[in-house]
Design a protein around this motif. Structure first.
Motif, PDB file in Angstrom:
ATOM      1  N   SER A  38       0.805  -1.217   0.000  1.00  0.00           N
ATOM      2  CA  SER A  38       0.000   0.000   0.000  1.00  0.00           C
ATOM      3  C   SER A  38       0.837   1.265   0.000  1.00  0.00           C
ATOM      4  O   SER A  38       0.369   2.324  -0.433  1.00  0.00           O
ATOM      5  N   ASP A  39       2.067   1.173   0.471  1.00  0.00           N
ATOM      6  CA  ASP A  39       2.931   2.352   0.556  1.00  0.00           C
ATOM      7  C   ASP A  39       4.299   2.008  -0.040  1.00  0.00           C
ATOM      8  O   ASP A  39       4.392   1.180  -0.930  1.00  0.00           O
ATOM      9  N   GLY A  40       5.351   2.636   0.444  1.00  0.00           N
ATOM     10  CA  GLY A  40       6.702   2.284   0.036  1.00  0.00           C
ATOM     11  C   GLY A  40       6.986   2.567  -1.429  1.00  0.00           C
ATOM     12  O   GLY A  40       6.459   3.523  -2.010  1.00  0.00           O
ATOM     13  N   PRO A  41       7.820   1.735  -2.066  1.00  0.00           N
ATOM     14  CA  PRO A  41       8.247   1.989  -3.451  1.00  0.00           C
ATOM     15  C   PRO A  41       7.094   2.106  -4.443  1.00  0.00           C
ATOM     16  O   PRO A  41       7.162   2.907  -5.376  1.00  0.00           O
ATOM     17  N   ALA A  42       6.038   1.323  -4.250  1.00  0.00           N
ATOM     18  CA  ALA A  42       4.919   1.377  -5.189  1.00  0.00           C
ATOM     19  C   ALA A  42       4.252   2.749  -5.171  1.00  0.00           C
ATOM     20  O   ALA A  42       3.982   3.340  -6.235  1.00  0.00           O
ATOM     21  N   LEU A  43       3.973   3.276  -3.993  1.00  0.00           N
ATOM     22  CA  LEU A  43       3.321   4.577  -3.892  1.00  0.00           C
ATOM     23  C   LEU A  43       4.238   5.688  -4.379  1.00  0.00           C
ATOM     24  O   LEU A  43       3.789   6.627  -5.056  1.00  0.00           O
ATOM     25  N   THR A  44       5.513   5.596  -4.036  1.00  0.00           N
ATOM     26  CA  THR A  44       6.481   6.595  -4.517  1.00  0.00           C
ATOM     27  C   THR A  44       6.499   6.623  -6.037  1.00  0.00           C
ATOM     28  O   THR A  44       6.485   7.693  -6.660  1.00  0.00           O
ATOM     29  N   LEU A  45       6.531   5.435  -6.653  1.00  0.00           N
ATOM     30  CA  LEU A  45       6.551   5.352  -8.111  1.00  0.00           C
ATOM     31  C   LEU A  45       5.273   5.930  -8.707  1.00  0.00           C
ATOM     32  O   LEU A  45       5.312   6.653  -9.710  1.00  0.00           O
ATOM     33  N   ALA A  46       4.132   5.619  -8.109  1.00  0.00           N
ATOM     34  CA  ALA A  46       2.866   6.132  -8.619  1.00  0.00           C
ATOM     35  C   ALA A  46       2.841   7.660  -8.575  1.00  0.00           C
ATOM     36  O   ALA A  46       2.473   8.321  -9.560  1.00  0.00           O
ATOM     37  N   ARG A  47       3.226   8.229  -7.454  1.00  0.00           N
ATOM     38  CA  ARG A  47       3.208   9.680  -7.320  1.00  0.00           C
ATOM     39  C   ARG A  47       4.163  10.342  -8.300  1.00  0.00           C
ATOM     40  O   ARG A  47       3.824  11.354  -8.942  1.00  0.00           O
ATOM     41  N   ARG A  48       5.358   9.778  -8.453  1.00  0.00           N
ATOM     42  CA  ARG A  48       6.350  10.399  -9.341  1.00  0.00           C
ATOM     43  C   ARG A  48       5.943  10.249 -10.808  1.00  0.00           C
ATOM     44  O   ARG A  48       6.172  11.151 -11.614  1.00  0.00           O
ATOM     45  N   THR A  49       5.357   9.117 -11.141  1.00  0.00           N
ATOM     46  CA  THR A  49       4.940   8.906 -12.536  1.00  0.00           C
ATOM     47  C   THR A  49       3.850   9.902 -12.928  1.00  0.00           C
ATOM     48  O   THR A  49       3.926  10.563 -13.965  1.00  0.00           O
ATOM     49  N   LEU A  50       2.820  10.007 -12.106  1.00  0.00           N
ATOM     50  CA  LEU A  50       1.737  10.939 -12.405  1.00  0.00           C
ATOM     51  C   LEU A  50       2.234  12.382 -12.340  1.00  0.00           C
ATOM     52  O   LEU A  50       1.806  13.229 -13.130  1.00  0.00           O
ATOM     53  N   GLY A  51       3.134  12.643 -11.416  1.00  0.00           N
ATOM     54  CA  GLY A  51       3.713  13.985 -11.319  1.00  0.00           C
ATOM     55  C   GLY A  51       4.539  14.353 -12.533  1.00  0.00           C
ATOM     56  O   GLY A  51       4.656  15.533 -12.879  1.00  0.00           O
ATOM     57  N   ALA A  52       5.102  13.335 -13.199  1.00  0.00           N
ATOM     58  CA  ALA A  52       5.890  13.562 -14.412  1.00  0.00           C
ATOM     59  C   ALA A  52       5.013  13.631 -15.658  1.00  0.00           C
ATOM     60  O   ALA A  52       5.520  13.776 -16.772  1.00  0.00           O
ATOM     61  N   GLY A  53       3.710  13.511 -15.474  1.00  0.00           N
ATOM     62  CA  GLY A  53       2.794  13.607 -16.608  1.00  0.00           C
ATOM     63  C   GLY A  53       2.735  12.358 -17.461  1.00  0.00           C
ATOM     64  O   GLY A  53       2.455  12.442 -18.662  1.00  0.00           O
ATOM     65  N   LYS A  54       2.953  11.191 -16.835  1.00  0.00           N
ATOM     66  CA  LYS A  54       2.880   9.930 -17.566  1.00  0.00           C
ATOM     67  C   LYS A  54       1.750   9.073 -17.015  1.00  0.00           C
ATOM     68  O   LYS A  54       1.421   9.134 -15.820  1.00  0.00           O
ATOM     69  N   SER A  55       1.158   8.270 -17.877  1.00  0.00           N
ATOM     70  CA  SER A  55       0.092   7.367 -17.456  1.00  0.00           C
ATOM     71  C   SER A  55       0.646   6.244 -16.604  1.00  0.00           C
ATOM     72  O   SER A  55       1.824   5.863 -16.726  1.00  0.00           O
ATOM     73  N   PHE A  56      -0.226   5.689 -15.773  1.00  0.00           N
ATOM     74  CA  PHE A  56       0.193   4.706 -14.777  1.00  0.00           C
ATOM     75  C   PHE A  56      -0.804   3.556 -14.752  1.00  0.00           C
ATOM     76  O   PHE A  56      -2.016   3.779 -14.663  1.00  0.00           O
ATOM     77  N   VAL A  57      -0.298   2.336 -14.834  1.00  0.00           N
ATOM     78  CA  VAL A  57      -1.121   1.122 -14.776  1.00  0.00           C
ATOM     79  C   VAL A  57      -0.642   0.296 -13.587  1.00  0.00           C
ATOM     80  O   VAL A  57       0.564   0.103 -13.401  1.00  0.00           O
ATOM     81  N   THR A  58      -1.582  -0.210 -12.797  1.00  0.00           N
ATOM     82  CA  THR A  58      -1.206  -0.971 -11.609  1.00  0.00           C
ATOM     83  C   THR A  58      -2.178  -2.118 -11.354  1.00  0.00           C
ATOM     84  O   THR A  58      -3.342  -2.055 -11.752  1.00  0.00           O
TER      85      THR A  58
END
Length: 429
Positions: free
Chosen positions: A84-104
């Motif tokens: 729920s947290d950790g590397p997965a959440l960090t990656l999600a936030r940074r990906t969306l913040g970089a303006g890229k789509s995210f699939v999980t």
């Protein structure tokens, strides 16, 4: 030639490797359906040397998973790490913040942080897709979000955890107790070494909170899901259910109404002629009742590399086509925050099982507690003493409010006649 959609993939476990195999095996078909090729350009995992049965040489290896968010050649990031947290959440936030789509496929992260991530995706005008997070390869997210979009969904419920369903089905077909079947499920890979998230209902609760949000247009509210797992179900409960014309299933139920949002994961007695009763083994099934479409039933494999990879790639095909849309079927700002609906006034029938000391007056004590709480008993069955000297008493109630059953059980709390906690299962109606 149309430019391919380029993917950065985080996590190379069973599902991650399955995504690579699927994109390779069905490359031509996927390109035709997506309107352009879909290809992996970068990957990240904990162990670079591990043999995963797929060729990783063509891909950039990235040691820092979060760096996939800014990989210069990646258009979309796929997260298959989990947690729920950790590397997965960090990656999600940074990906969306970089303006890229995210699939999980990460139901735990969505259950805890889904609203935040949906707001970020909508703010960046990119996609947040998670078909694989609920029921594996069954297209239930897409079915509710798109196929049933014109309907007011009145209730959504189903079998959302394959491990629990495998265990209950085995107990049903072979008459074995929970602990023995759990050990077999672990040996076969259906259950984790620590199966708590599955057998205690937490995994199903994560998924239910996601389904409820999409079905009712509400903010995800995992913290409000009432959860009871299956670890205390006995072979005797399965046998009693069968004698009554029911099968035991762990069912997640969600409804929205004037009293608020009701969400519960709990063992149920399901009538043998109900579709959920015929959902056996590791299969998942979801039922949704729409006000115009009627009953929708989704069933299939809820886990594994093939079904889950199929759902991930289906999301990628949508993105390749430019099909984004709000993650939860309507803009995040439109999702309502409903209070948890109290269960006390919900009406229904119940199965109650007591392990009691074999002595005179025990049945009278239980019956008196039921009477005083206003619980009407439809049937009462007492079985002979077991090896430990206790007797099993099973009660099926008439239709009535749940608060009455709760009051009866409270009256019996601490009774010297009871050996252990009672089991309460709802009858699915």
């Amino acid at each position: 030639m149309t430019e391919p959609l380029r993917i950065a993939l985080a996590g190379l476990g069973t599902v991650g490797a399955g995504v690579i195999r699927l994109l390779d095996a069905n490359a031509e078909l996927i390109a035709r359906r997506a309107g352009r090729p879909i290809e992996v350009v970068a990957v990240s995992a904990r162990d670079r040397a591990k043999d995963r049965g797929v060729d990783l040489i063509p891909f950039d290896w990235v040691d820092d998973t979060s760096a996939l968010a800014t990989h210069e050649r990646a258009d979309v990031v796929v997260e298959l790490i989990g947690g729920s947290d950790g590397p997965a959440l960090t990656l999600a936030r940074r990906t969306l913040g970089a303006g890229k789509s995210f699939v999980t496929a990460n139901k735990a992260m969505l259950a805890h942080h889904g609203l935040e991530l949906a707001e970020a995706a909508e703010g960046a005008s990119v996609a947040l897709k998670f078909e694989a997070a609920v029921a594996g390869g069954i297209p239930v997210i897409k079915g509710l979000r798109e196929g049933a979009a014109a309907n007011a969904i009145e209730r959504v419920y189903g079998i959302l955890n394959g491990t629990c369903n495998f265990i209950l089905s085995k107990m049903e077909s072979e008459g074995r107790d929970f602990a023995e079947v759990l050990a077999e499920a672990q040996a076969l890979g259906f259950a984790e070494a620590d199966p708590s998230f599955d057998i205690d209902g937490v995994d199903a609760a994560h998924k239910l909170s996601i389904l409820a949000s999409i079905a009712f247009g509400t903010q995800p509210a995992f913290g409000d899901v009432a959860v009871t797992g299956i670890r205390h179900i006995l072979a005797a409960d399965i046998a009693e259910a069968a004698a009554l014309g029911y099968r035991v299933r762990l069912v997640g139920v969600a409804e929205a109404g004037p009293a608020g949002l009701f969400q519960r994961v709990h063992p149920h007695l399901v009538p043998v002629d109900h579709p959920l009763a015929t959902t056996t083994g590791s299969l998942n099934a979801v039922v949704a009742d729409g006000n115009f479409v009627g009953r929708l039933f989704f069933q299939g494999r809820g886990a594994g590399d093939g079904p889950t990879a199929s759902a991930v790639v289906a999301d990628l095909i949508d993105i390749a086509r430019g099909e984004f849309g709000p993650p939860y079927a309507m803009p995040a700002a439109s999702l309502t925050a409903l209070p948890p609906a109290p269960a006390g006034e919900r009406r229904g029938r119940a199965y109650l099982r007591f392990a009691v000391v074999d002595r005179v007056g025990v049945l009278a004590e239980i019956a008196a507690a039921m009477r005083d709480a206003g619980v009407s008993i439809e049937s009462l069955i007492q079985r002979g003493a077991g090896a430990d000297g206790t007797v099993l008493v099973a009660i099926v109630t008439h239709d009535g409010p749940e608060r009455c059953i709760a009051q009866a059980l409270e009256k019996l709390r601490g009774s010297q006649s009871l050996a252990g906690e009672p089991m309460w299962m709802h009858l699915l109606g």
